[in-house]
Scaffold this active site. Structure first.
Site, mmCIF file in Angstrom:
data_model
loop_
_atom_site.group_PDB
_atom_site.id
_atom_site.type_symbol
_atom_site.label_atom_id
_atom_site.label_comp_id
_atom_site.label_asym_id
_atom_site.label_seq_id
_atom_site.Cartn_x
_atom_site.Cartn_y
_atom_site.Cartn_z
ATOM 1 N N GLU A 85 -1.158 -7.944 2.214
ATOM 2 C CA GLU A 85 -0.968 -6.497 2.142
ATOM 3 C C GLU A 85 0.084 -6.015 3.128
ATOM 4 O OE1 GLU A 85 -3.373 -2.255 2.572
ATOM 5 O OE2 GLU A 85 -3.957 -3.976 3.805
ATOM 6 N N ASP A 136 0.847 -1.195 0.000
ATOM 7 C CA ASP A 136 0.000 0.000 0.000
ATOM 8 C C ASP A 136 0.883 1.246 0.000
ATOM 9 O OD1 ASP A 136 -1.872 2.096 0.647
ATOM 10 O OD2 ASP A 136 -3.210 0.542 1.419
ATOM 11 N N SER A 156 -7.004 4.177 -1.578
ATOM 12 C CA SER A 156 -6.769 2.730 -1.524
ATOM 13 C C SER A 156 -8.029 1.898 -1.706
ATOM 14 C CB SER A 156 -6.117 2.357 -0.188
ATOM 15 O OG SER A 156 -4.842 2.941 -0.077
ATOM 16 N N THR A 159 -7.917 -2.030 1.632
ATOM 17 C CA THR A 159 -7.417 -3.069 0.724
ATOM 18 C C THR A 159 -8.099 -4.411 0.943
ATOM 19 O OG1 THR A 159 -5.294 -1.969 0.416
ATOM 20 C CG2 THR A 159 -5.366 -4.343 -0.009
#
Length: 523
Positions: free
Chosen positions: A332, A60, A110, A173
């Protein structure tokens, strides 16, 4: 035009910098290039097998400048100059660029980006798992505009699925993998407006437990969103901000347990000790929530209570790979983004190095013959490093000269905007008077903001394994989900899977043939 003062300073530093002896010999560079060329020529033998497994690593906020700086940091952590170091993602044979804009935003967030690369559809800023017909915060625009993700497609195909993140498991995410929400901030019903609740919209934590009930692995943070309002946290008993948030009184952990078949082995854990005591080969379902909110930064991580990202990935793969039909795993490195927003580059870059370590661990545990691995970012940040630094300069160090305008030193790392903007006595702060190597140091920025912003440039996509060559140029971000699904023969596009070749791969279908055409013909 560079001033003579600047040239003199640069020249002095570069003359004194250490050039590895082997690099002075032209043969070193020629041999290196020839080896790379031979490897590139072998890539002409395309891997068109079916991807039994798909792993997506999402950094991210991991823009290209972050990747480069993390590469240097990784090398310097091993006592090398750093520039010549290779990240695990650097070793992937195929690289593309992803256009990150949201349908309504030039510089994205995001949530809309996660909807793109997981659901295959670009969406509005701040929304997850819905099309651009859904307006942020407007619950009544959700119904009928839901879009499903590759996690759902994999589950429908009989594969095991997992989510591992260093943020809350209901953050932007991961939530796009299972939720459909007009607002990414609806973590629990406590964060939702009364109008949305009255119109029947559900919070993201609730959807995690109800939309796809048999996700085999869920690990990250976000404990407080699973418990009734004001319930004391198991770890931070005296911290009011860590207490439960739910207004509906539900205990979502108990609901998660109730959905699991009695003959299956399901485990809820909240600390690293409990996690590492499990035998993953006997675990069918795992829910690990290690913090009330996001996990701690890697540099601040408690080795007793909080697992590292690489540890979580290793356990997740051990659990998921038991399924003979394969698995889909979303990983992530979510706090890269948070470090940048705070202007704390050291935190962000160490998060990136840890994610790269997890990529290496996954590579050891899987095979490129049957596992497609994709590494990318959702967006970039206004993070940069420069200043004509010499070879081997600490990535967190000073540029080799002072400003020719205010005569003060500056760090190589800078931000375009953010909280690092500081004026002392009417002038830019003299960084030599502060500990600019400290983990919490906020790098100087050009524009004062409480939180640094995302960047709008393209981000890199690294790929290896079956059909990785389909990630080959400059793509819209939503294309990534379609490639992963095509490679794994899941989702709507499966026509090419019907006539698998004797080599174990599908025959080249229309998508593959189009991907191999020159871009000029397609556009």
């Amino acid at each position: 035009m560079i001033s003579p003062f600047l040239v003199l300073a640069i020249g002095t530093c570069l003359t004194n910098s250490l050039v590895p002896e082997k690099e002075k010999d032209p043969k070193y560079w020629r041999d290196q290039a020839q080896q790379t060329l031979k490897y590139a020529l072998r890539l002409q033998n395309l891997n068109t097998k079916v991807a039994r497994n798909v792993i997506m690593f999402l950094g991210d906020g991991m823009g290209v400048s972050t990747v480069t700086a993390a590469r240097i940091l990784k090398g310097q952590l091993h006592h090398y100059p750093g520039e010549e170091t290779r990240l695990e993602m650097d070793k992937f044979p195929y690289v593309a660029l992803s256009k990150t804009y949201n349908t309504n935003a030039q510089v994205p967030d995001s949530a809309g980006t996660a909807t793109a690369y997981l659901c295959g559809v670009k969406a509005n800023e701040g929304t997850v798992g819905v099309s651009a017909a859904t307006q942020r915060t407007q619950c009544n625009t959700t119904q009928g505009n839901e879009v499903t993700s590759i996690l759902r497609w994999a589950k429908d195909a009989g594969k095991s699925v997992g989510i591992v993140t260093t943020t809350r498991v209901n953050h932007a995410t991961p939530s796009a993998a299972y939720a459909h929400s007009a607002d990414r901030d609806w973590y629990s019903d406590n964060e939702m407006p009364p109008e949305a609740l009255s119109q029947g919209c559900k919070d993201i934590a609730y959807q995690l437990m109800h939309n796809v009930k048999d996700i085999e692995v869920i690990m990250g943070g976000g404990r407080k969103y699973m418990f009734p309002k004001n319930k004391t946290d198991v770890e931070y008993e005296m911290d009011e901000k860590s207490r439960g948030t739910r207004l509906d009184g539900l205990n979502l952990i108990n609901i998660w347990k109730s959905f699991k078949p009695r003959h299956k082995h399901s485990h809820y854990v909240w600390n690293r000790t409990e996690l590492l005591s499990l035998d993953p080969y006997t675990v069918d379902y795992l829910l690990g929530l290690f913090e009330p909110g996001d996990l701690q930064y890697e540099l601040n991580r408690n080795n007793v209570t909080d697992p590292s990202l690489s540890e979580m990935v290793e356990i997740a793969i051990k659990i998921l790979k038991k399924n003979p039909k394969g698995f889909f795993l979303l990983v992530e490195g979510g706090r890269i983004d948070h470090g940048h927003h705070e202007g704390k580059a050291k935190l962000a870059l160490h998060e990136t190095v840890e994610m790269d370590r997890a990529i290496g661990k996954a590579g050891i545990m899987t095979s490129v013959e049957d596992t497609l691995t994709v590494v990318t970012a959702d967006h970039s940040h206004v993070f940069t490093f420069g200043g004509y630094t010499p070879r081997g300069n600490s990535i967190f160090g000073l540029a080799p000269m002072v400003s020719d305008t205010d005569k003060k030193p500056f760090t190589s790392i800078l931000y375009g905007n953010g909280p690092g903007y500081k004026v002392v006595g009417g002038e830019r702060e003299n960084v030599s008077m502060v500990d600019y190597a400290h983990s919490n140091y906020q790098a100087q920025s050009a524009v004062p903001l409480r939180y640094e912003t995302h960047g709008g440039e393209d981000v890199a996509v690294f790929a290896k394994g079956p059909m990785a060559h389909l990630l080959h140029g400059v793509h819209e971000q939503n294309y990534i989900a379609h490639v992963m699904a095509y490679a794994a023969c899941i989702g709507a596009n499966q026509d090419h899977c019907a006539s698998a070749s004797s080599a174990g791969g599908p025959s080249p279908g229309p998508l593959l043939l189009l991907a191999l055409l020159p871009l000029g013909i397609l556009f």
